[in-house]
Design a protein around this motif. Structure first.
Motif, PDB file in Angstrom:
ATOM      1  N   THR A 180       6.539 -14.910 -12.014  1.00 46.05           N
ATOM      2  CA  THR A 180       5.414 -14.551 -11.147  1.00 46.05           C
ATOM      3  C   THR A 180       5.754 -13.337 -10.292  1.00 46.05           C
ATOM      4  O   THR A 180       4.936 -12.416 -10.132  1.00 46.05           O
ATOM      5  N   TYR A 181       6.956 -13.319  -9.747  1.00 47.63           N
ATOM      6  CA  TYR A 181       7.395 -12.222  -8.886  1.00 47.63           C
ATOM      7  C   TYR A 181       7.402 -10.896  -9.644  1.00 47.63           C
ATOM      8  O   TYR A 181       6.863  -9.886  -9.172  1.00 47.63           O
ATOM      9  N   GLU A 182       7.998 -10.892 -10.835  1.00 48.12           N
ATOM     10  CA  GLU A 182       8.124  -9.644 -11.596  1.00 48.12           C
ATOM     11  C   GLU A 182       6.773  -9.134 -12.094  1.00 48.12           C
ATOM     12  O   GLU A 182       6.507  -7.930 -12.067  1.00 48.12           O
ATOM     13  N   THR A 183       5.936 -10.053 -12.553  1.00 48.08           N
ATOM     14  CA  THR A 183       4.676  -9.622 -13.161  1.00 48.08           C
ATOM     15  C   THR A 183       3.554  -9.418 -12.156  1.00 48.08           C
ATOM     16  O   THR A 183       2.657  -8.601 -12.384  1.00 48.08           O
ATOM     17  N   ALA A 184       3.598 -10.141 -11.034  1.00 48.53           N
ATOM     18  CA  ALA A 184       2.478 -10.104 -10.094  1.00 48.53           C
ATOM     19  C   ALA A 184       2.799  -9.422  -8.774  1.00 48.53           C
ATOM     20  O   ALA A 184       1.967  -8.686  -8.231  1.00 48.53           O
ATOM     21  N   THR A 185       4.004  -9.660  -8.225  1.00 46.67           N
ATOM     22  CA  THR A 185       4.326  -9.124  -6.903  1.00 46.67           C
ATOM     23  C   THR A 185       4.834  -7.688  -6.957  1.00 46.67           C
ATOM     24  O   THR A 185       4.487  -6.870  -6.089  1.00 46.67           O
ATOM     25  N   MET A 186       5.632  -7.359  -7.955  1.00 48.31           N
ATOM     26  CA  MET A 186       6.152  -5.991  -8.036  1.00 48.31           C
ATOM     27  C   MET A 186       5.036  -4.941  -8.074  1.00 48.31           C
ATOM     28  O   MET A 186       5.162  -3.890  -7.424  1.00 48.31           O
ATOM     29  N   PRO A 187       3.925  -5.162  -8.788  1.00 46.26           N
ATOM     30  CA  PRO A 187       2.838  -4.174  -8.733  1.00 46.26           C
ATOM     31  C   PRO A 187       2.265  -3.987  -7.324  1.00 46.26           C
ATOM     32  O   PRO A 187       1.805  -2.886  -6.986  1.00 46.26           O
ATOM     33  N   ILE A 188       2.295  -5.029  -6.502  1.00 45.73           N
ATOM     34  CA  ILE A 188       1.815  -4.910  -5.121  1.00 45.73           C
ATOM     35  C   ILE A 188       2.765  -4.023  -4.322  1.00 45.73           C
ATOM     36  O   ILE A 188       2.338  -3.173  -3.525  1.00 45.73           O
ATOM     37  N   ILE A 189       4.056  -4.189  -4.539  1.00 48.56           N
ATOM     38  CA  ILE A 189       5.038  -3.346  -3.869  1.00 48.56           C
ATOM     39  C   ILE A 189       4.841  -1.891  -4.288  1.00 48.56           C
ATOM     40  O   ILE A 189       4.878  -0.973  -3.454  1.00 48.56           O
ATOM     41  N   ARG A 190       4.595  -1.654  -5.576  1.00 50.85           N
ATOM     42  CA  ARG A 190       4.346  -0.288  -6.049  1.00 50.85           C
ATOM     43  C   ARG A 190       3.082   0.279  -5.412  1.00 50.85           C
ATOM     44  O   ARG A 190       3.014   1.479  -5.099  1.00 50.85           O
ATOM     45  N   HIS A 191       2.079  -0.555  -5.229  1.00 48.84           N
ATOM     46  CA  HIS A 191       0.834  -0.128  -4.576  1.00 48.84           C
ATOM     47  C   HIS A 191       1.119   0.401  -3.171  1.00 48.84           C
ATOM     48  O   HIS A 191       0.644   1.490  -2.789  1.00 48.84           O
ATOM     49  N   TYR A 192       1.904  -0.331  -2.407  1.00 51.50           N
ATOM     50  CA  TYR A 192       2.220   0.102  -1.047  1.00 51.50           C
ATOM     51  C   TYR A 192       3.195   1.278  -1.039  1.00 51.50           C
ATOM     52  O   TYR A 192       3.173   2.096  -0.109  1.00 51.50           O
ATOM     53  N   GLU A 193       4.039   1.388  -2.065  1.00 49.34           N
ATOM     54  CA  GLU A 193       4.909   2.558  -2.172  1.00 49.34           C
ATOM     55  C   GLU A 193       4.084   3.833  -2.303  1.00 49.34           C
ATOM     56  O   GLU A 193       4.421   4.872  -1.711  1.00 49.34           O
ATOM     57  N   ALA A 194       3.000   3.734  -3.066  1.00 50.74           N
ATOM     58  CA  ALA A 194       2.127   4.899  -3.240  1.00 50.74           C
ATOM     59  C   ALA A 194       1.468   5.315  -1.934  1.00 50.74           C
ATOM     60  O   ALA A 194       1.029   6.458  -1.787  1.00 50.74           O
ATOM     61  N   MET A 195       1.430   4.389  -0.965  1.00 49.69           N
ATOM     62  CA  MET A 195       0.865   4.677   0.351  1.00 49.69           C
ATOM     63  C   MET A 195       1.950   5.046   1.361  1.00 49.69           C
ATOM     64  O   MET A 195       1.676   5.194   2.556  1.00 49.69           O
ATOM     65  N   ASN A 196       3.192   5.190   0.873  1.00 49.51           N
ATOM     66  CA  ASN A 196       4.353   5.526   1.723  1.00 49.51           C
ATOM     67  C   ASN A 196       4.576   4.499   2.835  1.00 49.51           C
ATOM     68  O   ASN A 196       4.952   4.849   3.963  1.00 49.51           O
ATOM     69  N   LEU A 197       4.366   3.230   2.502  1.00 55.37           N
ATOM     70  CA  LEU A 197       4.521   2.168   3.492  1.00 55.37           C
ATOM     71  C   LEU A 197       5.727   1.267   3.235  1.00 55.37           C
ATOM     72  O   LEU A 197       6.002   0.368   4.028  1.00 55.37           O
TER      73      LEU A 197
END
Length: 221
Positions: A180-197
């Motif tokens: 769940t973490y690799e498939t679902a949570t990592m994309p959320i982290i990438r989303h916030y990375e794109a916002m420099n957060l």
């Protein structure tokens, strides 16, 4: 069974929302609360680091998992069975319930700076959060504690052996949680990375080493 559990979600949300004032009313008096999301795999040390941040910086620590586990065993809870089903299977509790529990805890605290630990965990969480809470809070940072699955698993199993009381501190649940973490949570982290957060922290190190970096990050906010 799942159909019956699914029917509990609307009643659960109404129960939570009707019991407390909304965060919107609180915001009109104190201003928008500040939120830092704390993300990372199971056993990455999120709770340990949050405890130190609370002590040094005065944030209120809200663990999405702890709120759900407390609600699961609360006397008279209408949706404890639904939460238990998701926790045991390593899946994600419906976002309406998690957001409502977080909002309730924030309102009840009467504070203005929050660490939200273990949330948002997937795209549905993020969408639900933005819809329900996006206009009510300021998301200031995402602390991402990065650690290998082997290290995290060993930590969780040791925690379970020491009597953590968590039903998901076992190898079968941990395997599901990491998927769940690799498939679902990592994309959320990438989303916030794109916002420099996002601030990524090497969580394989000792708690003291991790916290030294955390402290530096927070001092710059």
């Amino acid at each position: 069974m799942l159909g019956r559990l699914g029917r509990l979600v609307p009643a659960a949300v109404r129960s939570v929302q009707e019991s407390f004032h909304t965060l919107q009313a609180r915001t009109s008096v104190m201003g928008k609360p500040n939120v830092i999301f704390v993300l990372g795999g199971p056993g990455a040390g999120k709770g340990t680091q949050c405890a130190r941040i609370v002590e040094s910086f005065g944030y209120v620590h809200l663990s999405a998992g702890d709120l759900l586990r407390a609600e699961r065993i609360a006397p008279g809870s209408e949706f404890g069975e639904l939460i238990e089903h998701h926790i045991t299977n390593g899946t994600i509790v419906p976002v309406e319930i998690t957001c409502s529990l977080l909002e309730r805890a924030m309102t009840k605290s009467e504070k203005n700076d929050f660490l939200i630990d273990g949330f948002p965990r997937n795209e549905d969480n993020l969408t639900g959060w933005n819809k329900q809470m996006g206009e009510k809070v300021n998301v200031r940072r995402v602390l991402f504690f990065h650690c290998s699955q082997d290290i995290c698993t060993a930590r969780c199993l040791a925690r379970g052996a020491a009597g953590s009381g968590r039903t998901d501190d076992n190898e079968e649940s941990l395997r599901k949680r990491f998927v769940t973490y690799e498939t679902a949570t990592m994309p959320i982290i990438r989303h916030y990375e794109a916002m420099n957060l996002v601030s990524q922290i090497d969580a394989s190190r000792s708690p003291d080493e991790c916290y030294a970096e955390v402290e530096e990050i927070l001092n710059k906010l």
